[in-house]
Design a protein around this motif. Structure first.
Motif, PDB file in Angstrom:
ATOM      1  N   MET A  14       0.825  -1.201   0.000  1.00 18.61           N
ATOM      2  CA  MET A  14       0.000   0.000   0.000  1.00 18.61           C
ATOM      3  C   MET A  14       0.858   1.250   0.000  1.00 18.61           C
ATOM      4  O   MET A  14       1.927   1.299   0.582  1.00 18.61           O
ATOM      5  CB  MET A  14      -0.924   0.020   1.221  1.00 18.61           C
ATOM      6  N   ASP A  15       0.371   2.267  -0.652  1.00 22.10           N
ATOM      7  CA  ASP A  15       1.029   3.571  -0.621  1.00 22.10           C
ATOM      8  C   ASP A  15       0.500   4.328   0.580  1.00 22.10           C
ATOM      9  O   ASP A  15      -0.638   4.762   0.601  1.00 22.10           O
ATOM     10  CB  ASP A  15       0.714   4.334  -1.915  1.00 22.10           C
ATOM     11  N   ILE A  16       1.330   4.498   1.598  1.00 18.43           N
ATOM     12  CA  ILE A  16       0.914   5.190   2.813  1.00 18.43           C
ATOM     13  C   ILE A  16       1.478   6.604   2.793  1.00 18.43           C
ATOM     14  O   ILE A  16       1.766   7.203   3.818  1.00 18.43           O
ATOM     15  CB  ILE A  16       1.372   4.406   4.065  1.00 18.43           C
ATOM     16  N   ASP A  17       1.676   7.141   1.605  1.00 21.12           N
ATOM     17  CA  ASP A  17       2.105   8.527   1.442  1.00 21.12           C
ATOM     18  C   ASP A  17       3.440   8.807   2.113  1.00 21.12           C
ATOM     19  O   ASP A  17       3.606   9.794   2.823  1.00 21.12           O
ATOM     20  CB  ASP A  17       1.043   9.491   1.992  1.00 21.12           C
ATOM     21  N   GLU A  18       4.402   7.933   1.908  1.00 22.07           N
ATOM     22  CA  GLU A  18       5.744   8.160   2.427  1.00 22.07           C
ATOM     23  C   GLU A  18       6.625   8.674   1.296  1.00 22.07           C
ATOM     24  O   GLU A  18       6.837   7.980   0.312  1.00 22.07           O
ATOM     25  CB  GLU A  18       6.333   6.872   3.002  1.00 22.07           C
ATOM     26  N   PRO A  19       7.144   9.886   1.406  1.00 23.22           N
ATOM     27  CA  PRO A  19       7.966  10.432   0.323  1.00 23.22           C
ATOM     28  C   PRO A  19       9.250   9.648   0.106  1.00 23.22           C
ATOM     29  O   PRO A  19       9.724   9.524  -1.015  1.00 23.22           O
ATOM     30  CB  PRO A  19       8.265  11.864   0.797  1.00 23.22           C
ATOM     31  N   VAL A  35       3.778  -3.293  11.561  1.00 21.77           N
ATOM     32  CA  VAL A  35       2.943  -2.310  12.253  1.00 21.77           C
ATOM     33  C   VAL A  35       1.651  -2.065  11.475  1.00 21.77           C
ATOM     34  O   VAL A  35       0.556  -2.039  12.048  1.00 21.77           O
ATOM     35  CB  VAL A  35       3.716  -0.994  12.453  1.00 21.77           C
ATOM     36  N   ARG A  36       1.761  -1.911  10.171  1.00 18.37           N
ATOM     37  CA  ARG A  36       0.560  -1.656   9.363  1.00 18.37           C
ATOM     38  C   ARG A  36      -0.405  -2.824   9.430  1.00 18.37           C
ATOM     39  O   ARG A  36      -1.625  -2.649   9.532  1.00 18.37           O
ATOM     40  CB  ARG A  36       0.961  -1.384   7.917  1.00 18.37           C
ATOM     41  N   ARG A 150      -2.076   4.854   8.496  1.00 19.15           N
ATOM     42  CA  ARG A 150      -0.986   5.834   8.391  1.00 19.15           C
ATOM     43  C   ARG A 150      -0.548   6.359   9.744  1.00 19.15           C
ATOM     44  O   ARG A 150       0.549   6.903   9.887  1.00 19.15           O
ATOM     45  CB  ARG A 150      -1.421   7.020   7.524  1.00 19.15           C
ATOM     46  N   GLY A 151      -1.416   6.226  10.757  1.00 21.65           N
ATOM     47  CA  GLY A 151      -1.093   6.752  12.075  1.00 21.65           C
ATOM     48  C   GLY A 151      -1.607   8.156  12.290  1.00 21.65           C
ATOM     49  O   GLY A 151      -1.086   8.885  13.142  1.00 21.65           O
ATOM     50  N   ASP A 157      -4.300   5.338  20.884  1.00 20.21           N
ATOM     51  CA  ASP A 157      -3.071   4.871  21.531  1.00 20.21           C
ATOM     52  C   ASP A 157      -2.403   3.825  20.629  1.00 20.21           C
ATOM     53  O   ASP A 157      -2.565   2.621  20.823  1.00 20.21           O
ATOM     54  CB  ASP A 157      -3.404   4.273  22.903  1.00 20.21           C
ATOM     55  N   TYR A 158      -1.646   4.285  19.649  1.00 14.76           N
ATOM     56  CA  TYR A 158      -1.035   3.370  18.681  1.00 14.76           C
ATOM     57  C   TYR A 158      -0.047   2.376  19.304  1.00 14.76           C
ATOM     58  O   TYR A 158       0.001   1.212  18.878  1.00 14.76           O
ATOM     59  CB  TYR A 158      -0.342   4.164  17.567  1.00 14.76           C
TER      60      TYR A 158
END
Length: 206
Positions: A14-19, A35-36, A150-151, A157-158
């Protein structure tokens, strides 16, 4: 074609919008995937996360994807669940969000807002918007799931999920290990009477 992508069971692609995502196969990459997937499994086991209070996460998106398709009876039932204070808070946040969208339009949003002839706020929609109640709710859950993974839920409470082995999907991990093992295996070939022969369970060229 679907209006939004079908969410994968495992989130490693998945693309979690991480540059600048970590290198594939690195320890950091493996940690992020674990984690995801823990977060995804948490949501699978806690469908109540998508309750009425989640509207406050994105009031405009909820308004256009869910609220617009609700009947009067459904809105009344949702209002009872929120309580009077909850209704006022949602209305206030929705109004403020519309004003902010007018002042700072997002070209990537599926909804755009503009002033009408009498000063009212009107919504302009593109061709990707859901057309039915079912599509709208599915899109809402998809967007909120991505936000959670994405957090971006700052009230959650992740660490209670991210650092807890309870949220590992053992069966899926075992299937992934087996798939990876067989993907690495090369077929064993033998030659008999000048012909290539596969293993006992394969096709034999006689």
């Amino acid at each position: 074609m679907p209006l939004f992508p079908t969410q994968p069971r495992q989130l490693d692609t998945m693309d979690i919008d991480e540059p600048q995502p970590p290198a594939r196969g690195s320890p950091e990459w493996a940690r992020k995937i674990r984690v995801r997937n823990r977060r995804k499994l948490y949501l699978d086991r806690h469908p109540e996360y998508f309750g009425p209070s989640l509207e406050l996460a994105d009031p405009l998106l909820y308004d256009r994807l869910v609220r617009r398709f609700q009947t009067a009876a459904e809105r009344e039932a949702e209002g009872r669940a929120k309580g009077y204070t909850g209704i006022l808070e949602a209305d206030l946040m929705r109004s403020e969000a519309k004003l902010d969208a007018l002042a700072h339009p997002d070209p990537n949003s599926i909804f755009q807002y503009r002033r009408g002839p009498n000063g009212e706020i009107l919504t302009e929609e593109n061709d990707e918007i859901p057309q039915t109640k079912e599509e709208g709710m599915a899109r809402w859950k998809w967007e909120m799931e991505l936000r959670f993974v994405r957090g971006d839920d700052h009230d959650f409470d992740y660490p209670s999920v991210d650092d807890n082995e309870e949220w590992d999907d053992r069966l899926q991990e075992e299937r992934d290990r087996q798939d990876a093992y067989f993907a690495r295996e090369e077929p064993s070939w033998a030659v008999e009477n000048g012909r290539a022969v596969r293993g006992e369970t394969g096709i034999q060229d006689y």
